[in-house]
Every structure is written in structure tokens, then in C-alpha cells.
Design a protein around this motif. Structure first.
Motif, PDB file in Angstrom:
ATOM      1  N   LEU A 189     -39.031  14.008  10.833  1.00 58.59           N
ATOM      2  CA  LEU A 189     -38.485  12.658  10.750  1.00 58.59           C
ATOM      3  C   LEU A 189     -39.017  12.016   9.473  1.00 58.59           C
ATOM      4  N   PHE A 190     -38.365  10.979   8.975  1.00 59.22           N
ATOM      5  CA  PHE A 190     -38.818  10.370   7.730  1.00 59.22           C
ATOM      6  C   PHE A 190     -40.189   9.706   7.876  1.00 59.22           C
ATOM      7  N   PHE A 191     -40.605   9.419   9.110  1.00 56.92           N
ATOM      8  CA  PHE A 191     -41.887   8.762   9.338  1.00 56.92           C
ATOM      9  C   PHE A 191     -42.940   9.704   9.921  1.00 56.92           C
ATOM     10  N   GLY A 192     -42.593  10.981  10.125  1.00 60.89           N
ATOM     11  CA  GLY A 192     -43.539  11.942  10.674  1.00 60.89           C
ATOM     12  C   GLY A 192     -42.826  13.165  11.211  1.00 60.89           C
ATOM     13  N   VAL A 203     -45.414   1.860  12.147  1.00 60.72           N
ATOM     14  CA  VAL A 203     -44.438   2.275  13.153  1.00 60.72           C
ATOM     15  C   VAL A 203     -43.712   1.017  13.633  1.00 60.72           C
ATOM     16  N   LYS A 204     -42.389   1.038  13.537  1.00 57.16           N
ATOM     17  CA  LYS A 204     -41.559  -0.127  13.852  1.00 57.16           C
ATOM     18  C   LYS A 204     -40.691   0.143  15.075  1.00 57.16           C
ATOM     19  N   PRO A 205     -40.283  -0.926  15.787  1.00 57.88           N
ATOM     20  CA  PRO A 205     -39.454  -0.741  16.982  1.00 57.88           C
ATOM     21  C   PRO A 205     -38.181   0.073  16.737  1.00 57.88           C
ATOM     22  N   PRO A 249     -46.921  -3.595  17.814  1.00 62.21           N
ATOM     23  CA  PRO A 249     -47.012  -3.441  19.274  1.00 62.21           C
ATOM     24  C   PRO A 249     -45.678  -3.619  20.007  1.00 62.21           C
ATOM     25  N   LEU A 250     -44.703  -4.238  19.366  1.00 64.16           N
ATOM     26  CA  LEU A 250     -43.384  -4.371  20.000  1.00 64.16           C
ATOM     27  C   LEU A 250     -42.736  -3.011  20.231  1.00 64.16           C
ATOM     28  N   VAL A 251     -43.201  -1.998  19.515  1.00 63.37           N
ATOM     29  CA  VAL A 251     -42.718  -0.627  19.720  1.00 63.37           C
ATOM     30  C   VAL A 251     -42.885  -0.241  21.185  1.00 63.37           C
ATOM     31  N   TYR A 252     -44.033  -0.615  21.757  1.00 62.65           N
ATOM     32  CA  TYR A 252     -44.339  -0.204  23.128  1.00 62.65           C
ATOM     33  C   TYR A 252     -43.415  -0.855  24.156  1.00 62.65           C
TER      34      TYR A 252
END
Length: 126
Positions: free
Chosen positions: A7-10, A29-31, A64-67
Motif C-alpha cells: 500500500l502507499f502507506f505501508g 495514519v488517516k481515517p 485517533p479517528l481512525v479507530y
């Protein structure tokens, strides 16, 4: 391991009952990254419980909104963080507030895998 997904982020390593995710150094890390998790869940874990393990070998930030979004994935039943034992416990405790599923911190990947498997077993037997 079933597959490695870049993935582009990992990257994500897909196993029969869980994912192990490695985020890139320095990202936030974004939502909206949850779209990728949802797609992986639908492809590999459709209609079966699964776990998510983030192996924090790199330093990065998490909104934290990711969670809140992650907790909405119906068949996600366990979430584990693997990191250096020196990580500030307060960070993990803060992140835990946003999750609505079992959430634990581990210093070793193998311990996290065993814990996730035990949660999936309990969930599957209900």
C-alpha cells in the motif's frame, strides 16, 4: 502467510485469520486509509471474524479517528499493537478509548498473534 499487499502507506501481510500491518516511517495514519482495510477484509475475511495487528517497527503518527472507523468493520473482532515495550503506555491507553473491540498492546509479534487467535476462537464458538 497468504499474501503480502503493498500500500502507499505501508504493507499488509494476510494470514488465514488476521492481518499484520507495517506502516511506513514518518506517515500519519488517516481515517481514509480504512478504505484499504475494508477492501482487504471483504476480499480475505468475508463473513468470518478476523484480527488486525499493527507491528510498529517504524515511527509514525495515528489520527485517533481512525479507530472509530475501524471499529465499524463488523467482522473485525480483535486489534493488537506490537511495539517496543518502552512505548508510552498512555499512548496505547488513549488509542484504546476509541476502539469498541478487544484491544491490547504487546512487545512481541508472536504473543499478539496468539492473543488474536484466542479472541477469534472465542468469537467463533459463540
Amino acid at each position: 502467510m497468504i499474501e503480502e499487499i503493498r500500500l502507499f502507506f505501508g504493507k499488509a501481510h494476510v494470514f488465514p485469520n488476521y492481518l499484520v500491518v507495517y506502516m511506513n516511517e514518518g506517515i500519519t495514519v488517516k481515517p481514509e486509509y480504512n478504505t484499504h482495510l475494508i477492501n482487504i477484509a471483504q476480499k480475505y475475511f468475508k463473513d468470518k471474524p478476523f484480527g488486525y495487528i499493527t507491528n510498529r517497527i517504524n515511527s509514525y503518527a495515528v489520527n485517533p479517528l481512525v479507530y472509530l472507523q475501524t471499529s465499524k468493520i463488523e467482522n473485525l473482532v480483535a486489534f493488537a499493537i506490537v511495539s517496543n515495550p518502552d512505548i508510552k503506555k498512555s499512548n496505547v491507553e488513549l488509542e484504546k478509548i476509541f476502539m469498541k473491540i478487544p484491544f491490547e498492546h504487546f512487545s512481541e509479534l508472536e504473543l499478539a498473534k496468539k492473543w488474536v487467535e484466542s479472541i477469534i476462537t472465542k468469537h467463533s464458538s459463540n
